[in-house]
Motif scaffolding. Structure first.
Motif: not given
Length: 203
Positions: A9, A81, A84-85, A87, A89-91
Motif C-alpha cells: 500500500i 477499499s 483507495m476509493n 484516492n 491509497f494505491e494498493i
C-alpha cells in the motif's frame, strides 16, 4: 524454500503522517487476523517498510505471507477499499516474492517502552505495592537511561481493548531469510520469540 507472497500500500498524498497511517493499516490487519475465522493465521503475516529511513517509516507498507489467500482477504478489508476509493491509497495486487529478494527484520522492541516516564511510573508503583504487601519499604532509585539504535514510533488503537498504545519498531538489516517462524500479532519480529524476516521489496 517455501513461496512467499505480498501486496503493498502506498499513501498517495504528499504530506501525511506515515506512522499514523501505518498504525491504522496494522490495526486493521490485526483485527482481520483476530477474527474467529482467521485466528489460525494470526501469526502468518509480516510487515515491511521498504522506504524506511532515519526520519520516517516511509509512505509504503508491505504485507507478506506464505498464505496467498489470507493476503487476498486482507487486501479487501473495508478500510483499505475506502482509502483507495478516495484516492488516498494505491494498493498493488498479490504478487510472489522473487527468489533474489533481500530480507530484513522489523522488530517490535518492548524494552524501548521502558525508557519512557509513563512506563517507569507504572513499574515503580507495582514495585512499591509488592514491597508493602511483604512489609518492606521501597525506595525508588535513579536508573541510567539506556540508548537504543534508530527506532520509529507507530501509534496503534486496539479495537478489542479500546486503548491506544505505541509500537517501537527497529530495523535489522541485512539478515538471512527465516521463513519457518511466525510474527507477533502486529506483524513484527521480537527480540526473542518471533524472529521471522520479510523481503525488502519496493512498490
Amino acid at each position: 524454500m517455501e513461496s512467499r507472497y505480498y501486496f503493498s500500500i502506498r499513501y498517495i498524498p504528499e504530506h501525511v503522517d506515515n506512522e499514523l497511517l501505518a498504525g491504522r493499516c496494522i490495526s486493521n490487519m490485526h483485527g482481520f487476523l483476530s477474527h474467529e475465522r482467521n485466528t489460525q493465521f494470526k501469526n502468518s503475516v509480516g510487515i515491511c517498510f521498504p522506504l524506511w529511513n532515519e526520519q520516517t517509516v516511509g509512505n509504503v507498507i508491505t504485507f507478506v505471507s506464505t498464505n496467498e489467500s489470507i493476503l487476498t482477504g486482507l487486501s479487501y478489508q473495508p478500510y483499505f477499499s475506502t482509502m483507495m476509493n478516495e484516492n488516498l491509497f494505491e494498493i498493488s495486487g498479490i504478487r510472489i516474492v522473487p527468489d533474489d529478494a533481500k530480507d530484513v527484520r522489523f522488530v517490535f522492541n518492548k524494552t524501548i517502552q521502558k525508557i519512557f516516564n509513563g512506563s517507569k511510573k507504572r513499574r515503580i508503583k507495582r514495585a512499591m505495592k509488592r514491597a508493602e504487601e511483604f512489609g518492606h519499604t521501597f525506595t525508588p532509585i535513579s536508573v541510567e537511561v539506556r540508548e537504543f539504535e534508530l527506532f520509529h514510533e507507530i501509534p496503534i488503537n486496539s479495537k478489542s481493548s479500546g486503548r491506544d498504545f505505541v509500537l517501537h519498531i527497529q530495523r535489522q538489516n541485512p539478515v538471512e531469510a527465516e521463513i519457518g517462524q511466525g510474527f507477533n500479532g502486529y506483524g513484527f519480529a521480537s527480540n526473542q520469540l518471533w524472529r521471522r524476516t520479510v523481503p525488502l521489496i519496493l512498490f
